[in-house]
Design a protein around this motif. Structure first.
Motif, PDB file in Angstrom:
ATOM      1  N   ILE B 465     -35.101 -12.789 -49.865  1.00 32.61           N
ATOM      2  CA  ILE B 465     -34.519 -11.519 -50.300  1.00 32.61           C
ATOM      3  C   ILE B 465     -33.278 -11.764 -51.160  1.00 32.61           C
ATOM      4  O   ILE B 465     -32.417 -12.554 -50.803  1.00 32.61           O
ATOM      5  CB  ILE B 465     -34.100 -10.658 -49.087  1.00 32.61           C
ATOM      6  CG1 ILE B 465     -35.304 -10.337 -48.199  1.00 32.61           C
ATOM      7  CG2 ILE B 465     -33.414  -9.375 -49.551  1.00 32.61           C
ATOM      8  CD1 ILE B 465     -36.262  -9.353 -48.775  1.00 32.61           C
ATOM      9  N   ALA B 491     -42.166  -7.659 -54.125  1.00 32.91           N
ATOM     10  CA  ALA B 491     -41.874  -6.245 -53.911  1.00 32.91           C
ATOM     11  C   ALA B 491     -40.439  -5.964 -54.326  1.00 32.91           C
ATOM     12  O   ALA B 491     -39.592  -6.875 -54.333  1.00 32.91           O
ATOM     13  CB  ALA B 491     -42.067  -5.884 -52.444  1.00 32.91           C
ATOM     14  N   ALA B 493     -37.223  -2.708 -54.106  1.00 25.86           N
ATOM     15  CA  ALA B 493     -36.844  -1.419 -53.522  1.00 25.86           C
ATOM     16  C   ALA B 493     -35.407  -1.120 -53.895  1.00 25.86           C
ATOM     17  O   ALA B 493     -34.650  -2.021 -54.309  1.00 25.86           O
ATOM     18  CB  ALA B 493     -36.987  -1.465 -52.008  1.00 25.86           C
ATOM     19  N   ASN B 525     -39.814   2.214 -49.815  1.00 27.32           N
ATOM     20  CA  ASN B 525     -40.176   0.810 -49.630  1.00 27.32           C
ATOM     21  C   ASN B 525     -39.091  -0.095 -49.064  1.00 27.32           C
ATOM     22  O   ASN B 525     -39.365  -1.240 -48.745  1.00 27.32           O
ATOM     23  CB  ASN B 525     -40.626   0.175 -50.962  1.00 27.32           C
ATOM     24  CG  ASN B 525     -42.124   0.146 -51.053  1.00 27.32           C
ATOM     25  OD1 ASN B 525     -42.799   0.211 -50.022  1.00 27.32           O
ATOM     26  ND2 ASN B 525     -42.637   0.056 -52.261  1.00 27.32           N
ATOM     27  N   TYR B 526     -37.856   0.402 -49.005  1.00 24.09           N
ATOM     28  CA  TYR B 526     -36.776  -0.490 -48.555  1.00 24.09           C
ATOM     29  C   TYR B 526     -37.055  -1.007 -47.145  1.00 24.09           C
ATOM     30  O   TYR B 526     -36.902  -2.199 -46.863  1.00 24.09           O
ATOM     31  CB  TYR B 526     -35.429   0.250 -48.582  1.00 24.09           C
ATOM     32  CG  TYR B 526     -34.252  -0.629 -48.210  1.00 24.09           C
ATOM     33  CD1 TYR B 526     -33.727  -1.535 -49.127  1.00 24.09           C
ATOM     34  CD2 TYR B 526     -33.668  -0.559 -46.943  1.00 24.09           C
ATOM     35  CE1 TYR B 526     -32.652  -2.343 -48.782  1.00 24.09           C
ATOM     36  CE2 TYR B 526     -32.602  -1.364 -46.588  1.00 24.09           C
ATOM     37  CZ  TYR B 526     -32.092  -2.264 -47.518  1.00 24.09           C
ATOM     38  OH  TYR B 526     -31.038  -3.058 -47.180  1.00 24.09           O
ATOM     39  N   GLU B 528     -39.833  -1.439 -45.698  1.00 20.42           N
ATOM     40  CA  GLU B 528     -40.937  -2.406 -45.718  1.00 20.42           C
ATOM     41  C   GLU B 528     -40.452  -3.735 -46.286  1.00 20.42           C
ATOM     42  O   GLU B 528     -40.740  -4.797 -45.731  1.00 20.42           O
ATOM     43  CB  GLU B 528     -42.107  -1.871 -46.552  1.00 20.42           C
ATOM     44  CG  GLU B 528     -42.897  -0.751 -45.889  1.00 20.42           C
ATOM     45  CD  GLU B 528     -42.179   0.607 -45.951  1.00 20.42           C
ATOM     46  OE1 GLU B 528     -41.135   0.709 -46.649  1.00 20.42           O
ATOM     47  OE2 GLU B 528     -42.648   1.552 -45.289  1.00 20.42           O
ATOM     48  N   VAL B 529     -39.702  -3.676 -47.391  1.00 18.10           N
ATOM     49  CA  VAL B 529     -39.227  -4.914 -48.014  1.00 18.10           C
ATOM     50  C   VAL B 529     -38.328  -5.686 -47.036  1.00 18.10           C
ATOM     51  O   VAL B 529     -38.457  -6.901 -46.885  1.00 18.10           O
ATOM     52  CB  VAL B 529     -38.464  -4.609 -49.323  1.00 18.10           C
ATOM     53  CG1 VAL B 529     -37.716  -5.837 -49.811  1.00 18.10           C
ATOM     54  CG2 VAL B 529     -39.436  -4.129 -50.384  1.00 18.10           C
ATOM     55  N   LYS B 618     -37.924  -8.988 -53.365  1.00 15.23           N
ATOM     56  CA  LYS B 618     -38.493  -9.948 -52.407  1.00 15.23           C
ATOM     57  C   LYS B 618     -39.443 -10.905 -53.119  1.00 15.23           C
ATOM     58  O   LYS B 618     -40.278 -10.486 -53.929  1.00 15.23           O
ATOM     59  CB  LYS B 618     -39.252  -9.192 -51.325  1.00 15.23           C
ATOM     60  CG  LYS B 618     -39.885 -10.094 -50.282  1.00 15.23           C
ATOM     61  CD  LYS B 618     -40.400  -9.265 -49.123  1.00 15.23           C
ATOM     62  CE  LYS B 618     -41.405  -9.965 -48.248  1.00 15.23           C
ATOM     63  NZ  LYS B 618     -41.186 -11.360 -47.974  1.00 15.23           N
TER      64      LYS B 618
END
Ligand code: ATP
Ligand code: MG
Lengths: 234, 790
Positions: B465, B491, B493, B525-526, B528-529, B618
């Motif tokens: 990350i 990904a 976000a 999506n944050y 999830e990321v 990510k």
């Protein structure tokens, strides 16, 4: 000079009390050269130590130069010891980490003798005992006889009135022993009172008086000749 | 006489060089840590003490009505009002800070700008190195040496131009008129660039109005005519509460308090919204002090042990000296002087070592800057003398008083056999082993905590990350597109306050209660990321437009604290007094900032890109650098006027880890030295014991004793003592590590008996290795040698 009245020294051994010295009465005048003899374990060293104030008696009286030593405090005794007495040991007891010069000098340091005087006093005695060449050596670099010479030099450097010697020649062979005894005789003639402990008849002959101790008692006490010294006052 | 003592001491110790060397080094290191402890204390104690008018200066802090907590901020108009109207107030001053972008045309970065007025330099002793101060002219600025070097290198900064807010419509060019000396590290006020208060802008891009009671300044200072008026003046200030509370109804103040400049840094930890610095963490001072004392104790005790074990040799000398006229007092002095001599040498070694260590120590901690300066530093000299005498006393008193008391006839008759293994030296050994164990246990506890910090489940994804700070929606869109272009990006976000960038605390109303909670608006999506786990309920539904306005997630901590007796799901929360949300889910706790801070109750709302502050990307861990470079190039192309502010997720946790590693390192060194010292002690005791009992041991061997019995005979009583030391030291070590961890980290792995076990095994192994030599010697010695040699 010395007067012992009913002096005794006892130690506890378990439940019992054992007398090392018992009912010792003795008078020694200044200028005498006294030899103490007797079998091993008789109490000779103990008597010498008491006279030298290294040990305290458990009973009786001890007068030194009219001072009642048995009644004095630790400090006063230390002062008398320091002023009047010199000690010579069978095992020499030099300080291993000091040189000959420094060993001889140390008693003067404890008596606050100033640097210049100290130097000349030590130089004189080194000269007199013929150990000038050895002055920077350490005790373990000397023979037994030489070590004992240093021991005697150290004992008399501060001009004590009383010299106490516990088997001073016990570890030496006869030639070296004689040298030490000659020195004692000279010192005695100069007025130093000497008390020596010895097992040797020959050494005893240097003295003026022989005291024999057996089992903590004075067995015999005989004057062999007139006291050599004429300077003694008491 | 001194010379005579000195010669004896010198020759005596020369024969035991190795012993002495270990002891002097040990004492030296111990003294060095005492000196560092003292310097740390002094550094901390002297925080902000370098201002000549410091006695008269006070900071105004606000006690908030609803929670009665002290805040560093203060309504802006109070300063002018107090100066004009409150008797006893001689002057008032405002200090403001902004993290803003500045640029010299070539380099652009975010810096901390300080806003104040000329009077600042009359109040505080911050020396001007060159140029002049003209803050009354809002087109000028003065900068610190550090900032000058960063933007102008070696050329003279005076006369140069810096642009502030180059990324904003109200950007402004400032003429640098003066160069300031950098602030000392132990100063609450830290500046880089100072300019006029006129250059302050608020969130709505308007100039700040200092007459506005709703505007809170970062720091307001009052100069009192007489420092004793502190109480009286703070009472007078209450007169302004009604107007403030009427004007600023959602920020009600209970009262104002005055904090003296000289001590405020020590209370800053309890102060919220504090833009000024704070003093050292207390554990830093007491930790070092404790370590210094323990090390000094170990080293001095070792010295005592050495003196005792070597004193067999010295006994004859002591006896002789007594016979030839030395008094007991003189002998005590002689032995104490010897101790003093050794301590003095050790102090020299210690100071050299301190000198070597300090730059390294300063580098370990950003907030520490210690220097060993003797000139005009009477307290330091006094401290050194005190330490020297204490060391001498601990190290030499016992031998001096004990040995000097022996009767010469006892010594000569050989009745006084004084070497090593008496009760006292056994106790010393136990104490040393105990101290070593304390250090070992603490070292292992922090090692475990380092592992924990590196590997523990902290509630979110930290591998692969990275994040970049973005100022607005347009930047976000461009950079998001850039990121998605890169094939390795898995990904992306957006989020307003990213994990690690302390989210603000806001008030939330529910069930007729108001609570302060942390506030984190996240983008699609944050969750999830970052792999934040849902505990109950549902997550946000990005298709549902009402989820952006009505749904809210809370964390486990929130649920545990305020919904113990019921299901939080479906409950209504009110944010900012008017916005109503329904709790739709509960997420698992995760570390919000770093390990120093506790996990706090938190709400998460769903937000749109116009509110984003970060773009989160990510990838695989291996691809992180490549992606960063890609983004950096893209940024420079499109947004050259703004700094590229990039973070790897681990950066946020790095400072906790650094602290932990530092402490681990310090304890390891401490443990090593303490162990070395106590093992020297153990070795000398056992080998002395062997020397004394060689004959007995040999006879036993001839009579058929087994080697294990001999080993037992020689070492059992020392090992028992060592074992007691181990147990006691271990327990103290555990307690101490726990206290230290608690004082530094809100989230840590805790302590277990495992650390004690590991430390115990280490001590036992080292102890056995230490004594094995002596024992092997005893077992293999030639019997006839041992018997003859007496
Ligand atoms: N402090 C003491 N405790 C117990 N016994 C002691 C003590 N001092 C001496 N003795 C004992 O007292 C006796 C006399 O000891 P001392 O040393 O005086 O004898 P000595 O006549 O000098 O013998 P040697 O000719 O062997 O030197 C000895 O049996 C000795 O063991
Ligand atoms: Mg005898």
């Amino acid at each position: 000079m010395i007067k012992l009245i009913d002096l005794e020294k006892s130690v506890r051994t378990g439940l019992n009390r054992a007398w090392i010295l018992n009912q010792v009465n003795l008078e020694i005048k200044a200028g005498e050269f006294v030899t103490i003899m007797g079998p091993s374990g008789a109490g000779k060293t103990t008597l010498l130590n008491i006279i030298g104030m290294l040990e305290s008696p458990t009973g009786g009286e001890y007068h030194f130069l009219d001072e009642p030593v048995h009644r004095l405090n630790e400090r006063k005794r230390h002062d008398i010891h320091k002023q009047y007495m010199g000690f010579v040991f069978q095992a020499y007891h030099l300080i291993d980490d000091l040189t000959v010069y420094e060993n001889i000098e140390t008693p003067l340091l404890y008596r606050n003798v100033k640097g210049k005087d100290r130097k000349s006093i030590v130089a004189d005695i080194l000269d007199r005992f013929s150990i000038v060449a050895k002055k920077d050596l350490f005790p373990d670099q000397l023979s037994g006889g030489q070590q004992q010479l240093v021991g005697v030099a150290r004992a008399v450097i501060h001009k004590p009135r009383l010299l106490l010697a516990d088997e001073p020649t016990g570890n030496l062979h006869s030639k070296q022993g004689e040298e030490i005894m000659e020195l004692f005789r000279e010192l005695n003639e100069e007025g130093v009172t000497i008390i020596q402990v010895t097992h040797s008849e020959k050494n005893a002959e240097y003295g003026s008086r022989i005291i024999e101790i057996v089992d903590g008692n004075i067995r015999t006490d005989e004057q062999v000749r007139k006291s050599a010294s004429v300077y003694g006052t008491k | 006489m001194l010379q005579n003592y000195f010669k004896v001491a010198y020759r005596h110790f020369w024969k035991h060089k190795v012993h002495l060397l270990i002891n002097v080094l040990g004492l030296g290191i111990a003294l060095a840590s005492c000196v560092i402890a003292y310097l740390s204390w002094k550094f901390d104690h002297d925080f902000d003490h370098f201002h000549t008018r410091g006695e008269q200066i006070f900071r105004v802090v606000s006690i908030k009505k609803d929670n009665l907590q002290a805040f560093g901020v203060c309504p802006a108009p109070l300063a002018a009002a107090a100066k004009a109207e409150v008797s006893g107030v001689q002057d008032a001053l405002i200090l403001e800070f902004r993290n803003a972008v500045i640029s010299n045309g070539k380099d652009t970065d975010r810096e901390r700008i300080s806003f104040t007025e000329n009077a600042f330099f009359e109040w505080f002793d911050f020396p001007l190195l060159s140029g002049q101060i003209r803050l009354d002219d809002a087109a000028t600025a003065v900068i610190s040496e550090a900032l000058a070097i960063k933007y102008f290198g070696t050329s003279d900064p005076v006369g140069q131009i810096l642009t502030i807010y180059p990324d904003q419509p109200f950007q402004k060019q400032l003429l640098i008129t003066g160069l300031l000396k950098d602030t000392p590290v132990n100063s609450s006020i830290q500046y880089e660039l100072l300019t006029s208060v006129e250059n302050m802008y608020n969130r709505d891009n308007a100039q700040v109005n200092l007459k506005d009671w709703t505007y809170l300044t970062d720091a307001t200072f009052l100069m009192l005519k007489n420092p004793e008026d502190q109480e009286r003046v703070s009472r007078y200030l209450e007169a302004y509460l009604p107007v403030q509370n009427q004007m600023h109804s959602d920020w009600q103040i209970e009262k104002f308090a005055l904090q003296p400049l000289n001590t405020m840094a020590h209370h800053a930890d309890d102060l919220r919204w504090n833009a000024l610095g704070q003093s050292l963490p207390p554990s830093m001072v007491w930790g070092m002090t404790l370590m210094g004392i323990l090390l000094l104790l170990t080293a001095s005790l070792n010295f005592t042990n050495m003196s005792i074990s070597l004193s067999g040799r010295r006994l004859k000398e002591i006896g002789v000296r007594k016979v030839i006229g030395g008094s007991r007092k003189q002998l005590i002095w002689q032995l104490l002087m010897e101790g003093l001599l050794i301590s003095l040498i050790a102090l020299g070694v210690g100071l050299l070592f301190t000198d070597w260590l300090l730059p390294r120590y300063n580098q370990m901690w950003t907030f520490v800057d210690l220097h060993l300066v003797f000139t005009q530093n009477l307290p330091l000299v006094a401290f050194l003398i005190a330490v020297l005498l204490t060391t001498t006393f601990i190290a030499a008193a016992y031998p001096a008083f004990y040995i000097s008391g022996f009767n010469p006839t006892g010594i000569f008759r050989g009745k006084v056999k004084f070497a090593g293994a008496n009760l006292f030296s056994k106790i010393l050994l136990g104490a040393q082993v105990g101290i070593s164990t304390i250090a070992l246990v603490a070292g292992f506890a922090f090692t475990r905590n380092a592992e924990f910090q590196k590997n523990a489940d902290i509630g979110f994804q930290r591998e692969g990350i990275q994040a970049i700070r973005i100022p607005d929606e347009q930047t976000f869109r461009v950079m998001e597109a850039n990121a998605r272009q890169h094939p390795q990006v898995q990904a992306v976000a957006g989020v307003r306050f990213h994990i690690g960038d302390s989210a603000p605390r806001i008030e939330v109303k529910f069930k007729d209660k108001k609570q302060e909670v942390e506030f984190m608006p996240v983008g699609e999506n944050y969750l999830e990321v970052m792999d934040i786990q849902l505990l109950s309920g549902r997550s946000f539904d990005y298709q549902l437009s009402t989820d952006f306005t009505e749904s809210i997630l809370i964390n486990e901590k929130f649920a545990d604290l305020y919904f113990q007796d019921g299901d939080p799901l479906g409950q209504q929360l009110t944010l900012f007094d008017t916005l109503r949300y329904n709790v739709v889910g509960v997420v698992k706790n995760f570390i919000q900032d770093n390990f120093h801070d506790p996990i706090r109750p938190l709400v998460l709302t769903l937000t749109k890109p116009d509110r984003f502050g970060y773009l989160v990307i990510k990838t695989q861990s291996a691809d992180m650098l490549e992606v960063r470079d890609h983004l950096s190039v893209a940024w420079k192309k499109d947004f050259a006027q703004m700094p590229f502010e990039h973070y790897f997720q681990d950066d946020f946790l790095a400072s906790s880890l650094k602290t932990n590693t530092n402490i681990q390192y310090i304890f390891s060194v401490f443990a090593l030295i303490a162990l070395l010292l106590s093992m020297t002690g153990l070795n000398s005791l056992v080998s002395l014991n062997l020397l004394k009992r060689l004959k007995e041991v040999t006879i036993r061997r001839i009579l058929g004793a087994r080697p294990s019995q001999i080993a037992y005979l020689l070492s059992a009583h020392f090992l028992i003592v060592a074992f007691i030391g181990l147990a006691v030291g271990g327990l103290i070590g555990l307690k101490l590590s726990e206290m230290l961890l608690n004082s530094i980290y809100q989230v840590h792995v805790g302590v277990t008996y495992f650390s004690l076990l590991v430390a115990g095994i280490v001590v036992v192994i080292v102890a056995f290795l230490t004594i094995s030599r002596s024992i092997v010697q005893a077992i293999t010695a030639n019997p006839s040698d041992a018997l003859n040699n007496d």
